[in-house]
Structure formats: structure tokens, C-alpha cells
Design a protein around this motif. Structure first.
Motif, PDB file in Angstrom:
ATOM      1  N   ILE A 174      -3.756   7.419  -2.399  1.00 20.79           N
ATOM      2  CA  ILE A 174      -3.495   5.870  -1.759  1.00 20.79           C
ATOM      3  C   ILE A 174      -3.432   5.205  -3.252  1.00 20.79           C
ATOM      4  O   ILE A 174      -4.142   5.347  -4.135  1.00 20.79           O
ATOM      5  N   VAL A 211       0.918   5.213   0.408  1.00 18.81           N
ATOM      6  CA  VAL A 211       0.252   6.466   0.798  1.00 18.81           C
ATOM      7  C   VAL A 211       1.175   7.539   0.430  1.00 18.81           C
ATOM      8  O   VAL A 211       2.307   7.772   1.088  1.00 18.81           O
ATOM      9  N   SER A 227      -7.489   5.657  -4.511  1.00 23.03           N
ATOM     10  CA  SER A 227      -8.129   6.841  -3.838  1.00 23.03           C
ATOM     11  C   SER A 227      -7.159   8.207  -3.949  1.00 23.03           C
ATOM     12  O   SER A 227      -6.171   8.232  -3.747  1.00 23.03           O
ATOM     13  N   LEU A 237       0.848  -1.091   0.025  1.00 22.45           N
ATOM     14  CA  LEU A 237      -0.014  -0.015  -0.076  1.00 22.45           C
ATOM     15  C   LEU A 237       0.950   1.043  -0.017  1.00 22.45           C
ATOM     16  O   LEU A 237       1.973   1.351   0.880  1.00 22.45           O
TER      17      LEU A 237
END
Length: 128
Positions: free
Chosen positions: A125, A30, A76, A28
Motif C-alpha cells: 500500500i 493498493v 505497508s 491510496l
């Protein structure tokens, strides 16, 4: 595997998805707010929204690639605009960079950003 979740179709007019389901992502990513900033830290495109938007997406692409992903992994975004009436202009520029199903997204109107003269900032994200 990533998959957009859109129980309706109206969001397509605005270029975003309601949600993304992410299964089995390796990582992930960020991403802190990206803006129209040159490599030397100076503002790009003072007073020119579209120039600022393009530089912001170029910077976002650079950070995503450095993290081992791309716009294809974007799930996102949160976009901060000093003039929310520019949201459609933002969507037009975003379409030059983000193809395929759009990420889930939120647009927020703000009175100012960290660097004087910045008209937008985008945090994100992504998965890889």
C-alpha cells in the motif's frame, strides 16, 4: 503528510515500522502481489533468492511509478516467503530500493506461490 509511528526501537533491527500515519493523501495505491516475473510473464532467477528479490522490487517500483508514486510513498507491505529464514536476505535487498523510514510490514511463511519456483511475493500500500 505521512509519518512513521514507532513507540519502540526494536523493529529497526528488522527494517520495518510499526505503523504509518497518513494525513491528506491525494490517492491510496493498493498493489497486488508482485513477484520475480519478467515482462513476458516468465519467472526470473529460478533458484536464486536474491535475484528474485531484486526483480520483485524492480517490478514493485514499476507499478508504483505507473500509479504516480514511488518507494517514498510506500506505507505497508506484506511479504510471502517460501523460506522465512531468507527474511534477513530480503531486508538486505529491500535496503537497496527502499530508503528512509521503512514501511510497516508483515512477513508470512507459505508453502507455495502462484507461479512454480517463485520464492517470494510482495503486496503493498502506498500514498501519493
Amino acid at each position: 503528510m505521512t509519518e512513521p509511528v514507532n513507540p519502540w526501537t526494536w523493529q529497526e533491527r528488522f527494517g520495518y515500522s510499526q505503523a504509518w500515519r497518513v494525513d491528506g493523501a491525494e490517492s491510496l495505491v493498493v498493489v497486488a502481489g508482485q513477484g520475480p516475473i519478467a515482462a513476458d510473464g516468465s519467472l526470473v532467477g529460478a533458484g536464486d533468492f536474491e535475484a528474485q528479490a531484486r526483480r520483485t522490487f524492480e517490478n514493485l517500483r514499476t507499478v508504483l511509478e505507473a500509479a504516480g508514486t514511488s518507494f517514498a510513498g510506500l506505507v505497508s507491505t506484506t511479504t510471502y516467503l517460501t523460506d522465512v529464514t531468507r527474511a534477513r536476505d530480503l531486508g538486505r535487498v529491500r535496503a537497496e530500493f527502499v530508503t528512509g523510514p521503512p514501511p510497516a510490514g508483515t512477513v508470512v511463511g507459505v508453502t507455495g506461490l502462484a507461479v512454480p519456483g517463485m520464492m517470494l511475493e510482495i503486496s503493498a500500500i502506498a500514498v501519493r
